[in-house]
Design a protein around this motif. Sequence first.
Motif, mmCIF file in Angstrom:
data_model
loop_
_atom_site.group_PDB
_atom_site.id
_atom_site.type_symbol
_atom_site.label_atom_id
_atom_site.label_comp_id
_atom_site.label_asym_id
_atom_site.label_seq_id
_atom_site.Cartn_x
_atom_site.Cartn_y
_atom_site.Cartn_z
ATOM 1 N N ARG A 188 7.813 -8.846 3.147
ATOM 2 C CA ARG A 188 8.652 -7.616 4.471
ATOM 3 C C ARG A 188 8.286 -6.296 5.076
ATOM 4 N N VAL A 189 7.568 -5.503 3.524
ATOM 5 C CA VAL A 189 7.189 -3.868 4.221
ATOM 6 C C VAL A 189 5.972 -4.706 4.942
ATOM 7 N N LEU A 190 5.359 -4.789 4.060
ATOM 8 C CA LEU A 190 3.958 -5.329 4.841
ATOM 9 C C LEU A 190 3.860 -5.825 6.892
ATOM 10 N N ARG A 191 5.159 -6.406 6.510
ATOM 11 C CA ARG A 191 5.292 -7.044 7.814
ATOM 12 C C ARG A 191 6.003 -6.005 9.267
ATOM 13 N N THR A 192 6.131 -4.752 8.328
ATOM 14 C CA THR A 192 6.272 -3.615 8.820
ATOM 15 C C THR A 192 5.316 -2.943 9.214
ATOM 16 N N HIS A 193 4.690 -2.567 7.707
ATOM 17 C CA HIS A 193 3.334 -1.422 7.715
ATOM 18 C C HIS A 193 2.346 -1.786 7.352
ATOM 19 N N PRO A 194 1.766 -3.008 7.793
ATOM 20 C CA PRO A 194 -0.075 -3.372 8.034
ATOM 21 C C PRO A 194 -1.170 -2.470 6.964
ATOM 22 N N GLU A 195 -0.589 -1.586 7.350
ATOM 23 C CA GLU A 195 -1.983 -0.749 7.229
ATOM 24 C C GLU A 195 -1.527 -0.264 5.286
ATOM 25 N N ILE A 196 -0.489 -0.659 4.588
ATOM 26 C CA ILE A 196 -0.182 -0.937 3.224
ATOM 27 C C ILE A 196 -1.189 -1.916 2.860
ATOM 28 N N ALA A 197 -1.067 -3.115 3.748
ATOM 29 C CA ALA A 197 -1.568 -4.419 3.691
ATOM 30 C C ALA A 197 -3.383 -4.273 3.306
ATOM 31 N N GLY A 201 0.025 5.094 -11.706
ATOM 32 C CA GLY A 201 -0.231 4.814 -10.346
ATOM 33 C C GLY A 201 -1.051 3.229 -9.437
ATOM 34 N N GLU A 202 -1.544 2.997 -10.452
ATOM 35 C CA GLU A 202 -2.422 1.352 -10.045
ATOM 36 C C GLU A 202 -1.385 -0.308 -9.547
ATOM 37 N N MET A 203 -1.704 -0.723 -8.780
ATOM 38 C CA MET A 203 -0.987 -1.964 -8.962
ATOM 39 C C MET A 203 -1.317 -3.044 -9.249
ATOM 40 N N PHE A 204 -0.908 -3.918 -10.100
ATOM 41 C CA PHE A 204 -1.199 -5.158 -10.331
ATOM 42 C C PHE A 204 -0.836 -6.630 -10.063
ATOM 43 N N GLY A 205 -1.153 -7.042 -9.713
ATOM 44 C CA GLY A 205 -0.324 -8.575 -9.780
ATOM 45 C C GLY A 205 -0.248 -9.140 -7.989
ATOM 46 N N GLU A 206 -0.411 -8.330 -7.019
ATOM 47 C CA GLU A 206 -0.817 -8.245 -5.682
ATOM 48 C C GLU A 206 -1.680 -9.084 -5.488
ATOM 49 N N LEU A 207 -2.749 -9.963 -5.169
ATOM 50 C CA LEU A 207 -3.719 -11.153 -4.857
ATOM 51 C C LEU A 207 -2.639 -12.448 -4.219
ATOM 52 N N SER A 208 -1.496 -12.370 -5.335
ATOM 53 C CA SER A 208 -1.306 -13.839 -5.195
ATOM 54 C C SER A 208 -0.498 -14.154 -3.405
ATOM 55 N N MET A 209 0.338 -12.344 -3.297
ATOM 56 C CA MET A 209 0.784 -12.581 -2.106
ATOM 57 C C MET A 209 -0.414 -12.437 -0.781
ATOM 58 N N PHE A 210 -1.760 -12.774 -1.389
ATOM 59 C CA PHE A 210 -3.150 -13.110 -0.082
ATOM 60 C C PHE A 210 -3.452 -14.864 -0.371
ATOM 61 N N GLU A 238 9.152 9.224 -6.977
ATOM 62 C CA GLU A 238 7.571 8.810 -7.226
ATOM 63 C C GLU A 238 6.764 7.904 -6.939
ATOM 64 N N LEU A 239 7.287 6.649 -5.897
ATOM 65 C CA LEU A 239 6.386 6.112 -4.848
ATOM 66 C C LEU A 239 5.707 6.831 -4.174
ATOM 67 N N ALA A 240 6.481 7.682 -3.331
ATOM 68 C CA ALA A 240 5.603 8.909 -2.263
ATOM 69 C C ALA A 240 4.408 9.467 -3.398
ATOM 70 N N ARG A 241 4.212 9.170 -4.397
ATOM 71 C CA ARG A 241 3.170 9.962 -5.288
ATOM 72 C C ARG A 241 1.641 8.633 -5.112
ATOM 73 N N PHE A 242 2.339 7.609 -4.917
ATOM 74 C CA PHE A 242 1.103 6.753 -5.381
ATOM 75 C C PHE A 242 0.347 6.888 -3.446
ATOM 76 N N PRO A 243 -0.953 6.974 -3.364
ATOM 77 C CA PRO A 243 -1.674 6.475 -2.589
ATOM 78 C C PRO A 243 -0.642 4.845 -1.506
ATOM 79 N N ILE A 244 -1.293 4.081 -2.023
ATOM 80 C CA ILE A 244 -0.497 3.400 -1.269
ATOM 81 C C ILE A 244 0.308 2.877 -0.181
ATOM 82 N N PHE A 245 1.462 3.709 -0.947
ATOM 83 C CA PHE A 245 2.643 3.556 -0.197
ATOM 84 C C PHE A 245 3.162 6.015 0.807
#
Length: 243
Positions: A118-127, A82-91, A11-18
Amino acid sequence: MLSQGEDKAAELARFPIFESLSEDELRQVADLAVPRRYDEGQVIFREGDRSDTCFIVRTGRVRITRTHSGGRSLTLAELAPGEMFGELSMFDGEGRSATVEAVEETTTLALLERDIKRVLRTHPEIAVKMLVRLASRLRAANEKLARQSFQPVAGRVASTLLAQVEARRAEAAAAIGAEDGDDGIQPVEIVIEATQSDIAQLAGSSRESASRFLADLERAGVVTTGRGRVVVHDPAALRRYIF
């Protein structure tokens, strides 16, 4: 048969962000994702709440709103699967910047901030992708504010209906493409499951003003209103009211 972890990874693989993650990395993220379910109208979090979790919509739809000091609520966006929300706090490390509630029965995948970081540190393109989506959402919110400042009620309600039509068409196309292959055929009529109060809130107008304009559209044969729904018969006609 797929295990629950493999099912979530697919399921995650279908989301563009991942989409840049490998199968193994997707499984690692899927192992951290917690399924959650919300009833129609249930608040997922409120503006000002402590924030340590972001969410991905699996099914259903959520509404993002902010409340002004006078008590008036402004809808910033509605998010589909497929949309993400609540991620603003990470920045910014601040509390929730808006309230999010389920528009209909909704399921999500919840990811703790520390796990996503932890995922963002190894995959900055996701950020980068997350920032692009945030920028797009901010641009849409700015455009909505501009419309509400300069457009009359008719234009705001017509714009809102047209945006809902386009969202429903995109969802239908995605569903057809996932199941049978998209044949390019779009339904003439579009059913929007929303009350007149919902439409008014999305348009930033009073319910009375929105209802009057919807009645005008109904007399013109553009829409039919019912209990908790608006059927748009002629989406193209809505553009005539947008200035």
